[in-house]
Design a protein around this motif. Structure first.
Motif, short mmCIF file in Angstrom:
data_model
loop_
_atom_site.label_atom_id
_atom_site.label_comp_id
_atom_site.label_asym_id
_atom_site.label_seq_id
_atom_site.Cartn_x
_atom_site.Cartn_y
_atom_site.Cartn_z
N ASP A 1 7.83 27.26 -19.49
CA ASP A 1 7.16 26.14 -18.83
C ASP A 1 7.99 25.63 -17.66
OD1 ASP A 1 5.08 26.22 -20.64
OD2 ASP A 1 6.06 24.84 -22.03
N ASP A 2 7.33 24.90 -16.74
CA ASP A 2 7.96 24.47 -15.50
C ASP A 2 8.44 23.03 -15.55
OD1 ASP A 2 7.37 26.90 -14.42
OD2 ASP A 2 6.02 26.16 -12.87
N TYR A 3 9.52 22.78 -14.78
CA TYR A 3 9.81 21.44 -14.31
C TYR A 3 8.93 21.21 -13.09
CZ TYR A 3 14.29 21.67 -16.83
OH TYR A 3 15.26 21.78 -17.77
N ASP A 4 8.55 19.97 -12.87
CA ASP A 4 7.79 19.70 -11.65
C ASP A 4 8.37 18.49 -10.94
OD1 ASP A 4 6.44 18.22 -13.94
OD2 ASP A 4 5.49 17.25 -12.23
N LEU A 5 8.34 18.54 -9.64
CA LEU A 5 8.77 17.44 -8.79
C LEU A 5 7.55 16.92 -8.04
CD1 LEU A 5 10.79 15.66 -7.28
CD2 LEU A 5 11.28 17.58 -5.77
N ASP A 6 7.19 15.67 -8.30
CA ASP A 6 6.08 15.04 -7.59
C ASP A 6 6.59 14.48 -6.28
OD1 ASP A 6 4.43 15.62 -9.70
OD2 ASP A 6 4.58 13.66 -10.63
N LEU A 7 5.97 14.90 -5.21
CA LEU A 7 6.42 14.56 -3.87
C LEU A 7 5.29 13.90 -3.10
CD1 LEU A 7 9.05 15.23 -2.23
CD2 LEU A 7 7.77 17.12 -1.23
N VAL A 8 5.53 12.72 -2.56
CA VAL A 8 4.53 12.03 -1.75
C VAL A 8 4.77 12.36 -0.29
CG1 VAL A 8 3.58 9.79 -1.06
CG2 VAL A 8 4.36 10.14 -3.42
N CYS A 9 3.72 12.81 0.37
CA CYS A 9 3.76 13.08 1.81
C CYS A 9 2.92 11.98 2.47
CB CYS A 9 3.18 14.46 2.11
SG CYS A 9 3.19 14.89 3.86
N GLU A 10 3.62 10.95 2.96
CA GLU A 10 2.95 9.73 3.41
C GLU A 10 2.95 9.60 4.93
OE1 GLU A 10 4.08 5.06 3.53
OE2 GLU A 10 4.44 6.07 1.63
N LEU A 11 1.75 9.52 5.51
CA LEU A 11 1.62 9.23 6.93
C LEU A 11 1.76 7.73 7.16
CD1 LEU A 11 0.36 12.10 6.65
CD2 LEU A 11 -1.21 11.46 8.50
N ALA A 12 2.28 7.35 8.31
CA ALA A 12 2.50 5.93 8.60
C ALA A 12 1.19 5.16 8.70
CB ALA A 12 3.29 5.78 9.89
#
Length: 395
Positions: A69-80
């Motif tokens: 099974d995987d580790y996961d990294l939640d990443l927010v890609c936020e525009l201004a």
């Protein structure tokens, strides 16, 4: 002789150490997080921010039960700002194209309801979930950190924006353990608080009892529900898919944390109060656990129309309360306790902990650094009784 509270706390903290992500994988994840953010910044005129959310940012990530099974990294890609982009445009044209063109991604890019699921073939057991979003002007929303993220209604193939505040949640969580975090960091002169505040991804290095308790509760949940059938085989009964979600465990635990400095006391306090807390926060007879960083979002919403989800949570909560009760643990002899801990957190992981503790004790006794305290029976550097042979952690 049974274990003391101090020894049980030490045992649980060592289990947490084994549950934690390895330094190598943490550094791989951090590297990809930074590299992707820097690369996207070179591809667009949009003003963007990249930051983690979820267990990586909270310091509560745990190893999967299975090595597959995987580790996961939640990443927010936020525009201004929204830049006039509709939800489907932002997700499927802008952000997806960035990911497709990013050469370091050699694996699959799969659409999920609120994110793009990105596989990395070069990094085993790791993936990132990239969440497209834009910053909501504070003139529109008074909530600091408020963003709109994209959501795909697969059944009707419709895209829309929904509100969220992941950075606000992270700050709220660390605010709940602020005093203990400060004390821990002051005890380690090589860690500087300002550096931790600058890089949220580093905050998993200084563990508070709250973070450790959340990790242990999540692991207890994973072990318990690993024996449940898959949804397709459950015939309408509770399945593995119904296991309690991490955000509910984390939120309830953080709300109930009372600055204890002991992991086992933190667990007992949280588990003793959790059911009453849940029942007392109902609204109009509906279960309601509000997102503390985004008023109106109900983390327990699915309990109100899924009996299995609700029952699964309370079944787990009551089992955890029984399994981790201090009085119950104190009543066991050493062999019974070690067998019990293995059943709660996994045979292989806990065996490694026990073997390491036994080896450290043997080395300490051989070098004369460890002796027994006559008043407690505990092995320590302050002991006053010499020990010649030791089966302290056998079993």
């Amino acid at each position: 002789m049974a274990y003391t509270k101090r020894e049980i706390d030490n045992l649980l903290r060592r289990v947490v150490d084994k549950l934690d992500i390895s330094d190598a994988l943490f550094n791989d994840a951090k590297s990809e997080y930074n590299n992707l953010g820097k690369w996207i910044a070179t591809q667009t005129d949009y003003d963007i921010s990249i930051y983690p959310q979820g267990s990586f940012s909270l310091g509560t990530v745990i190893r999967p039960i299975s090595d597959e099974d995987d580790y996961d990294l939640d990443l927010v890609c936020e525009l201004a700002e929204s830049y006039g982009l509709e939800a489907e445009e932002l997700k499927c044209e802008v952000v997806k194209n960035w990911l497709v063109d990013y050469k370091r991604i050699s694996g699959e890019i799969e659409e999920k309801r609120r994110c793009w699921h990105v596989e990395y073939e070069e990094i085993p057991n790791f993936h990132m979930d990239v969440i497209p979003a834009y910053n909501v002007d504070e003139a529109v929303s008074s909530v600091t950190g408020m963003i709109d993220i994209t959501e795909h209604d697969e059944e009707n193939d419709l895209y829309k924006y929904i509100g969220s505040n992941p950075s606000g949640y992270t700050e709220w969580f660390f605010g709940r353990c602020e005093k203990r975090l400060t004390a821990i960091m002051e005890a380690y002169n090589h860690q500087i608080r300002e550096e931790v505040e600058i890089e949220p991804l580093e905050r998993n290095r200084a563990k508070t009892p709250l973070q450790q308790a959340v990790q242990l509760l999540k692991r207890h949940r994973d072990v318990m529900f690993d024996s449940y059938p898959d949804e397709e085989e459950a015939n309408g009964e509770i399945s593995r898919a119904d296991k309690p979600i991490s955000i509910l465990i984390t939120t309830i635990a953080a709300q109930l944390y009372d600055n204890e400095d002991s992991t086992i006391e933190t667990l007992n306090d949280i588990l003793a109060k959790a059911e009453r807390y849940i029942e007392s926060h109902k609204k109009n007879e509906k279960y309601y656990i509000e997102n503390p960083s985004f008023a109106g979002e109900n983390f327990a919403d699915k309990w109100n129309y899924s009996e299995n989800r609700r029952q699964a949570f309370f079944d787990w909560l009551r089992q955890a309360k029984k399994d981790l009760n201090m009085v119950y643990l104190f009543s066991m002899n050493r062999v019974e306790l070690l067998k019990h801990i293995k059943s709660l957190f996994g045979e292989e992981l806990t065996t490694r902990v026990i073997n390491e503790m036994a080896q450290e004790d043997r080395e300490g006794i051989e070098t004369g650094k460890l002796m027994m305290e006559s008043s407690t029976g505990i092995l320590s550097e302050n002991g006053d009784v010499e020990i010649r042979t030791n089966h302290h952690h056998s079993g």
